[in-house]
Scaffold this motif. Structure first.
Motif, short mmCIF file in Angstrom:
data_model
loop_
_atom_site.label_atom_id
_atom_site.label_comp_id
_atom_site.label_asym_id
_atom_site.label_seq_id
_atom_site.Cartn_x
_atom_site.Cartn_y
_atom_site.Cartn_z
N GLU A 109 0.82 -1.21 0.00
CA GLU A 109 0.00 0.00 0.00
C GLU A 109 0.86 1.26 0.00
OE1 GLU A 109 -4.10 1.58 2.14
OE2 GLU A 109 -2.71 0.30 3.27
N ASP A 110 1.99 1.22 0.72
CA ASP A 110 2.84 2.41 0.80
C ASP A 110 3.65 2.64 -0.47
OD1 ASP A 110 4.39 0.13 1.24
OD2 ASP A 110 5.81 1.18 2.52
N ARG A 150 0.88 10.97 -13.57
CA ARG A 150 1.37 9.98 -12.60
C ARG A 150 0.49 8.74 -12.68
NH1 ARG A 150 2.12 12.24 -6.74
NH2 ARG A 150 3.70 13.43 -7.88
N VAL A 151 1.11 7.60 -12.99
CA VAL A 151 0.36 6.37 -13.28
C VAL A 151 0.89 5.21 -12.46
CG1 VAL A 151 -0.42 4.82 -15.12
CG2 VAL A 151 0.12 7.21 -15.66
N VAL A 152 -0.01 4.35 -12.00
CA VAL A 152 0.41 3.10 -11.38
C VAL A 152 -0.11 1.96 -12.25
CG1 VAL A 152 -1.63 2.84 -9.87
CG2 VAL A 152 0.53 1.73 -9.26
N VAL A 153 0.77 0.99 -12.51
CA VAL A 153 0.41 -0.21 -13.27
C VAL A 153 0.34 -1.37 -12.29
CG1 VAL A 153 1.04 -1.76 -15.15
CG2 VAL A 153 1.58 0.68 -15.32
N LEU A 154 -0.77 -2.09 -12.29
CA LEU A 154 -1.00 -3.19 -11.35
C LEU A 154 -1.02 -4.52 -12.11
CD1 LEU A 154 -3.83 -1.50 -9.27
CD2 LEU A 154 -1.39 -1.62 -8.69
N GLU A 155 -0.14 -5.43 -11.71
CA GLU A 155 0.02 -6.72 -12.40
C GLU A 155 -0.18 -7.85 -11.40
OE1 GLU A 155 0.42 -9.83 -14.47
OE2 GLU A 155 0.70 -7.96 -15.62
N GLY A 181 -11.50 4.27 -9.90
CA GLY A 181 -10.39 3.58 -9.27
C GLY A 181 -10.58 2.08 -9.31
N VAL A 182 -9.77 1.36 -8.54
CA VAL A 182 -9.84 -0.10 -8.49
C VAL A 182 -9.61 -0.57 -7.06
CG1 VAL A 182 -8.96 -0.31 -10.86
CG2 VAL A 182 -7.37 -0.47 -8.91
N THR A 183 -9.89 -1.84 -6.82
CA THR A 183 -9.51 -2.46 -5.55
C THR A 183 -8.54 -3.59 -5.85
OG1 THR A 183 -11.29 -4.11 -5.54
CG2 THR A 183 -11.77 -1.95 -4.56
N VAL A 184 -7.57 -3.75 -4.96
CA VAL A 184 -6.59 -4.83 -5.05
C VAL A 184 -6.80 -5.76 -3.87
CG1 VAL A 184 -4.14 -5.43 -4.97
CG2 VAL A 184 -4.90 -3.45 -6.30
N LEU A 185 -6.92 -7.05 -4.16
CA LEU A 185 -7.19 -8.03 -3.11
C LEU A 185 -5.89 -8.75 -2.74
CD1 LEU A 185 -9.56 -9.25 -1.48
CD2 LEU A 185 -9.71 -11.04 -3.23
N GLU A 217 -8.77 -5.94 1.21
CA GLU A 217 -9.01 -5.27 -0.07
C GLU A 217 -8.58 -3.81 0.04
OE1 GLU A 217 -12.51 -5.65 -3.40
OE2 GLU A 217 -13.13 -5.03 -1.39
N PHE A 218 -7.69 -3.39 -0.85
CA PHE A 218 -7.18 -2.03 -0.84
C PHE A 218 -7.83 -1.24 -1.97
CE2 PHE A 218 -3.89 -4.76 0.90
CZ PHE A 218 -3.50 -4.08 2.05
N GLU A 219 -8.24 -0.01 -1.67
CA GLU A 219 -8.81 0.85 -2.70
C GLU A 219 -7.74 1.80 -3.22
OE1 GLU A 219 -12.30 2.97 -1.59
OE2 GLU A 219 -13.55 1.17 -1.40
N ILE A 220 -7.68 1.92 -4.54
CA ILE A 220 -6.76 2.85 -5.21
C ILE A 220 -7.58 3.73 -6.12
CG2 ILE A 220 -4.76 3.06 -6.74
CD1 ILE A 220 -3.92 0.26 -5.82
N HIS A 221 -7.56 5.04 -5.89
CA HIS A 221 -8.44 5.95 -6.61
C HIS A 221 -7.67 6.73 -7.69
CE1 HIS A 221 -11.96 5.36 -4.02
NE2 HIS A 221 -11.08 5.21 -3.04
N ALA A 222 -8.33 6.92 -8.81
CA ALA A 222 -7.78 7.72 -9.92
C ALA A 222 -8.93 8.06 -10.86
CB ALA A 222 -6.70 6.94 -10.66
N PRO A 223 -8.87 9.22 -11.52
CA PRO A 223 -9.95 9.62 -12.43
C PRO A 223 -10.01 8.83 -13.72
CG PRO A 223 -8.17 11.22 -12.49
CD PRO A 223 -7.85 10.28 -11.37
N VAL A 224 -8.93 8.10 -14.02
CA VAL A 224 -8.88 7.31 -15.26
C VAL A 224 -8.45 5.89 -14.93
CG1 VAL A 224 -7.74 7.02 -17.50
CG2 VAL A 224 -8.36 9.32 -16.71
#
Length: 471
Positions: free
Chosen positions: A59-60, A90-95, A329-333, A338-345
């Motif tokens: 998360e950090d 600023r973008v985060v890619v989740l794999e 945004g999305v949630t990561v399990l 479950e973690f929430e990650i917010h973004a407008p796109v």
């Protein structure tokens, strides 16, 4: 008369859209020659590579004030993230996998390195659009080796009935080679090459339909104006088998025109797509120096420099929607948390079925009714001890089909029961990454890898039997 006026209005609006994107491109200056730098030495240290390609989710580690979230680190997701990063976002890619790269990632087993998706690429000659794009998203760090002019071998039939054809790269060499192998089919080959060239030059018009407003695109389709704008739209709407039947009666030539099989039989696939696939290699076939994982390895720093991140072991559970029904945004399990990650796109590179069936609410899933899966494939990885010369390995790829009627071949296979499949494999693709990459023997001395991709294959031992049966 009214529809001609609407057509004129549509053309004016289309021109306005093009002008807008041209002026916007100048304003944002996403691409710049100044971002390119001399290629750095190949990084072979596994710790350095893992630190970049296998950075796990925490998360950090999620950057604050995100502009976008990208689901999936395939080359499409990484490219989207890199372009946004170059525009100052600023973008985060989740794999969800333990390594970034999607089909460009590699893995090691018993001292052998295997790639999982990059066979060979085309359109990478100096000044090509693909080369420019790759240089921009990797800052000029991704380097390629050109393969031999004879880059593919097609084998049709079995045992004493088999025929072998060679596909050569080159603006004129490809056609000349085919004419020598198909005497009497010169006119058909010339027309096929003409249509390939037309497809390559006019395909951007099809992409424009995705940019203009939906109502305008719908009007152009329903009014029939698209065909008046360019014949490329007719090529896109015509299935490959129908178009090739107009050009020739030679079944082997028809099969060769669609030998780059991607899961859809010629009768169900667009002629445009098959023509573009073959045209893609007309100016040569290439392989990345250092292996397929070099794609992700050199794209990720571009994302990081803009304050973004690429995090693995980050399985997205669902896409968050706001009260207006827009993605927020999305949630990561992770385990039970479950973690929430917010973004407008939110950009999904996880595939249409995963995106609609797993990440979005039930009402939206109904949109999948018009889409169906293509045929799947099964990969077998083989490692051999020895040098390229000792093993007689070449950089040429081999495509093998049991018959020259690809439509009937695939239709017959699809109708088989699970018990009947064994012994009725319709085709096989064999490629040798180690023979393509000149750094392979430096990075893994003495070990050569065959990456054998055979559609619908059950196991490695059966692969060898099937190979003998085909040859």
């Amino acid at each position: 008369m009214w529809w001609w006026m609407l057509g004129l209005l549509a053309c004016v609006l289309l021109l306005a859209v093009v002008i807008f994107f041209l002026t916007a491109g100048r304003r944002y200056k996403v691409f710049s020659e100044k971002s390119l730098r001399p290629p750095a030495p190949l990084v072979t240290d596994s710790r350095q590579r893992d630190d970049r390609l296998k950075r796990g989710f925490r998360e950090d580690r999620v950057p604050p004030a995100l502009d976008a979230v990208v689901i999936g680190s395939g080359v499409g997701g990484l490219t989207a993230a890199a372009l946004l990063s170059k525009a100052g976002k600023r973008v985060v890619v989740l794999e969800q996998h333990d390594q970034a790269g999607g089909c460009t990632h590699t893995f090691q087993n018993k001292g052998f390195e295997f790639d999982v998706g990059i066979h060979y690429l085309g359109q990478l000659h100096e000044g090509s659009m693909l080369r420019v794009a790759l240089d921009q998203i990797t800052e000029g760090q991704l380097q390629f080796t050109r393969l031999e002019q004879h880059f593919d071998t097609l084998i049709l039939g079995q045992r004493d009935q088999r025929r072998e054809y060679h596909i050569h790269a080159g603006k004129t060499e490809m056609a000349d080679s085919l004419k020598k192998q198909f005497p009497g089919e010169e006119e058909a080959i010339d027309e096929f090459m003409r249509l390939m060239k037309l497809a390559s030059r006019r395909t951007p018009l099809i992409a424009t339909l995705k940019i203009i407003p939906y109502w305008l695109a719908s009007f152009l389709v329903r009014s029939g104006l698209l065909d008046r704008i360019s014949s490329v739209f007719r090529l896109a709407a015509t299935n490959h088998s129908e178009m090739m039947s107009r050009l020739t009666k030679n079944k082997d030539l028809k099969a060769l025109s669609a030998y780059l099989f991607y899961g859809v039989p010629p009768k169900d696939s667009s002629f445009l797509i098959n023509a573009l696939l073959l045209h893609h290699y007309k100016r040569g076939a290439y392989y990345p120096r250092g292996g397929a994982s070099e794609f992700a390895f050199h794209i990720i720093p571009v994302i990081q420099r803009a304050g973004g991140a690429v995090l693995v072991r980050a399985p997205v559970h669902r896409i968050l929607l706001n009260q207006q029904g827009k993605a927020s945004g999305v949630t990561v399990l992770k385990g039970q948390e479950e973690f929430e990650i917010h973004a407008p796109v939110v950009i999904s590179n996880a595939g249409i079925f995963n995106t609609f069936q797993k990440f979005l609410p039930q009402p939206i899933q109904s949109l999948l009714g018009l889409v169906r899966h293509g045929m799947g494939s099964f990969l077998v990885f083989v490692g051999l001890d020895g040098t390229k010369e000792e093993l007689g390995i070449v950089s040429t790829n081999f495509w093998m089909y049991k018959d020259n009627d690809l439509d009937t071949l695939m239709e017959r296979y699809s109708s088989l029961s699970r018990e009947q499949v064994l012994g009725n494999i319709p085709m096989m693709f064999i490629t040798f990454p180690s023979a393509k990459d000149p750094t392979s023997n430096v990075r893994h001395p003495g070990n050569w890898r065959i990456r054998n991709l055979q559609l619908f294959q059950s196991n490695c031992s059966f692969k060898m039997k099937c190979l003998q049966h085909l040859i």
